[in-house]
Each structure stands twice: as C-alpha cells, then as structure tokens.
Design an enzyme around this catalytic site. Structure first.
Site, PDB file in Angstrom:
ATOM      1  N   GLN A   1       3.175   9.005   1.959  1.00 50.28           N
ATOM      2  CA  GLN A   1       3.647   9.806   0.823  1.00 50.28           C
ATOM      3  C   GLN A   1       4.913  10.584   1.197  1.00 50.28           C
ATOM      4  O   GLN A   1       4.977  11.228   2.247  1.00 50.28           O
ATOM      5  CB  GLN A   1       2.532  10.778   0.376  1.00 50.28           C
ATOM      6  CG  GLN A   1       2.867  11.598  -0.854  1.00 50.28           C
ATOM      7  CD  GLN A   1       2.996  10.780  -2.136  1.00 50.28           C
ATOM      8  OE1 GLN A   1       2.390   9.724  -2.284  1.00 50.28           O
ATOM      9  NE2 GLN A   1       3.810  11.250  -3.062  1.00 50.28           N
TER      10      GLN A   1
ATOM     11  N   LYS B   1      -3.704   8.648  -6.892  1.00 45.61           N
ATOM     12  CA  LYS B   1      -3.664   7.268  -6.399  1.00 45.61           C
ATOM     13  C   LYS B   1      -5.044   6.850  -5.899  1.00 45.61           C
ATOM     14  O   LYS B   1      -5.496   5.730  -6.152  1.00 45.61           O
ATOM     15  CB  LYS B   1      -2.620   7.143  -5.278  1.00 45.61           C
ATOM     16  CG  LYS B   1      -1.180   7.229  -5.789  1.00 45.61           C
ATOM     17  CD  LYS B   1      -0.143   7.373  -4.679  1.00 45.61           C
ATOM     18  CE  LYS B   1       1.241   7.627  -5.289  1.00 45.61           C
ATOM     19  NZ  LYS B   1       2.296   7.878  -4.305  1.00 45.61           N
TER      20      LYS B   1
ATOM     21  N   ASP C   1       4.795   0.066  -1.206  1.00 48.89           N
ATOM     22  CA  ASP C   1       5.828   0.816  -1.927  1.00 48.89           C
ATOM     23  C   ASP C   1       7.074  -0.036  -2.179  1.00 48.89           C
ATOM     24  O   ASP C   1       7.972   0.372  -2.919  1.00 48.89           O
ATOM     25  CB  ASP C   1       6.267   2.035  -1.095  1.00 48.89           C
ATOM     26  CG  ASP C   1       5.533   3.318  -1.475  1.00 48.89           C
ATOM     27  OD1 ASP C   1       5.288   3.520  -2.678  1.00 48.89           O
ATOM     28  OD2 ASP C   1       5.215   4.098  -0.559  1.00 48.89           O
TER      29      ASP C   1
HETATM   30  N1  GUN Z   1       6.795  10.385  -3.484  1.00 53.38           N
HETATM   31  C1  GUN Z   1       7.187  10.386  -4.773  1.00 53.38           C
HETATM   32  N2  GUN Z   1       7.114   9.147  -5.291  1.00 53.38           N
HETATM   33  C2  GUN Z   1       6.672   8.339  -4.294  1.00 53.38           C
HETATM   34  C3  GUN Z   1       6.386   6.942  -4.215  1.00 53.38           C
HETATM   35  O1  GUN Z   1       6.535   6.176  -5.167  1.00 53.38           O
HETATM   36  N3  GUN Z   1       5.941   6.515  -3.009  1.00 53.38           N
HETATM   37  C4  GUN Z   1       5.773   7.325  -1.950  1.00 53.38           C
HETATM   38  N4  GUN Z   1       5.337   6.797  -0.814  1.00 53.38           N
HETATM   39  N5  GUN Z   1       6.020   8.618  -1.997  1.00 53.38           N
HETATM   40  C5  GUN Z   1       6.470   9.119  -3.171  1.00 53.38           C
END
Ligand code: GUN
Length: 287
Positions: free
Chosen positions: A98, A54, A121
C-alpha cells in the site's frame, strides 16, 4: 437535464459476484484458493481504511486475504526482505504494497522488488510494458475500473476525445494507455493534461470524456465541461469530514451527460479490478 449518475458501487458488486463465481470454479478444478497479501507500513489512517476495504472485498469474492502491518520505523531492507519472502511463497498469488510508504523508504525500490507475476497493482515495468503493447497480463486497477464503467454505461469511446487530467504512474499514464489502444472501450483520441499544461481549461472543454486524477478538490468546474461530456472522477480529497473528488460535482452534473460520484464511483471499481488481478495471478501460477 442533470447527468446520469454512474454507480460504481453497484457495478463493482456485480463484478465481485462474477469474480466469486470464477474463483469458485478455479478452486473446484485446482484446489487452490487465490491469496492476496497486503503490506501496510506505518499508521496513515486513510491507507488503513483502503486496505481494510480491499480485504473485505476479497472475503466477498471468496479470495484469501492476509495483511502484514509493519511499524513506521521499518527499514527499506526489512521491507525488501518481506517482499522477497512473499515472492517465493507459492501460496501467495498477489502482493500489494500500500502506498504511500514512509519517507525513508524508496517506493520505486520496493515496487520494483515485487515479482512481476504477483504484481496485482500492475506497477512492474514488465507489466507496464505489456500493457503499453496492448497485451496486458494484469490490468491497472483504477484505469481498468474506469474503463469498465464506460463499458457498463455504453459510452462511446471510439473516436471520442478523452482528456486525462494527471500523469501519475498509478492512474493518468495507464488510463491514457488503455483508452488509446485498439479495440472495445478504447480507440479514443487521448490528451493528457498536467500541472505544466498551457491553457488547460480550453483543452478540457474539448473533451467528450474527462478523467480527473490530479488530486485537487473540485478542480474541474462546470465552465470547463462541454455540455454532454462524460466525467469520471478519480479524486479522493478530504474537506473536513467530507470526501470530495477532483470535480465540482453539483454544478458539473448540470452540464455533463454522465458523472461518477465520490464516494461510490471509481473507488469500488479499483478494488474490484484488484480482485480480478488476484484471480488472474492464481490462474497464471498453474500455467
Ligand atoms: N495507494 C493509493 N492507491 C493505491 C493503489 O492503487 N495501490 C497501492 N498499492 N497503493 C495505493
């Protein structure tokens, strides 16, 4: 005839270039560089890889990215304090905590604490509500990434039967919600299947579009797929050193008309949508 391979990596690269152009234009007019802050608690290796991807993507799009790495022993209160600090920092436009979090921290408490205007998100109840009503502020990252792939590959969704496997808050529910809306790359008839669904295989066999997001390696087998169906595979499962999706890729690609690979399918699209949301958050912050 084997299925068309849906190239998420290339599509995400094009999206990232679009976002970079838009971010540069935004910076020219406002002087603001959109900033995403990622919070990573603990030392889950997979999460560390996702967060790094990311951050790299942010750099490609000309967005600022900052990482807060906290030890596993971090308390819920300490994490809440950090979220509150980020909520109040005008230079922070997007906040991403996360998942998964360590077991002693209640995920819902933390996610609810992220201010809705920085919730890139799209997990906050206000943002989920706006999405359900068809007037989204942010896009749910993985579902919107899937939708963009359907658009890019000109897959007809209006009137199509889309079967979503999985009812998670992150993928299954918002995916169904996007596809059932009125409008482009939507207007589908949507069924959500889950662990308690009776005769799941017979329902999946009726699908024109299958979105597999159940977290079970190779769960969708060729006998569950109608010839010519389009298959989007959201799963990321480990088989030794290998990453495999929720779809039994080789045999299913002999039956489907189009299919996403793992890796290189939906995953990069999730990240591209996150970048778009971060820019949107920055744009909304200036009114
Ligand atoms: N962990 C796995 N996928 C995601 C996501 O799309 N967002 C977040 N914050 N954590 C994740």
């Amino acid at each position: 005839m084997p299925a068309t391979l849906i190239d998420g990596k290339a599509t995400a690269a094009r999206m990232t270039a679009e976002i970079a152009d838009d971010a540069a234009a935004f910076q020219r007019t406002t002087g603001i560089v959109p900033q995403l802050v990622a919070v990573l608690v603990g030392d889950d290796p997979a999460s560390a890889v996702y967060v790094r991807n990311k951050q790299r993507a942010c750099e490609k799009a000309g967005l600022k990215s900052t990482l807060h790495r906290l030890p596993t022993e971090t308390t819920e209160i300490q994490l809440l304090d950090l979220v509150e600090q980020l909520n109040g920092d005008p230079a922070v436009h997007g906040i991403l905590v996360q998942l998964p979090l360590p077991k002693h921290i209640r995920e819902q408490v933390i996610l609810d604490a992220v201010i809705a205007s920085k919730d890139v998100d799209c997990f906050h109840p206000e943002n989920v509500g706006l999405l359900v009503q068809g007037r989204p502020r942010f896009l749910p990252c993985t579902p919107a990434g899937c939708q963009r792939l359907l658009a890019e590959y000109k897959i007809e969704t209006a009137g199509a039967h889309a079967v979503v496997l999985g009812r998670s808050e992150i993928v299954g529910k918002p995916m169904a919600m996007l596809l059932v809306q009125r409008g482009a790359v939507a207007d589908a008839t949507v069924t959500i299947c889950h662990s308690r669904t009776r005769d799941l295989a017979s329902i999946v066999r009726q699908a024109d579009i299958i979105v597999a997001a159940i977290g079970k390696a190779r769960f969708v087998t060729a006998d569950m797929v109608k010839p010519g169906a389009v298959v989007l595979d959201v799963g990321i499962n480990r088989e030794g050193d290998k990453l495999v999706g929720d779809v039994d890729f080789e045999p299913v690609s002999q039956v489907a008309s189009a299919i996403t690979p793992v890796p290189g399918g939906v995953g990069p699209m999730t990240i591209a949508t996150l970048l778009r949301n971060t820019l949107t958050a920055a744009q909304l912050s200036v009114g």
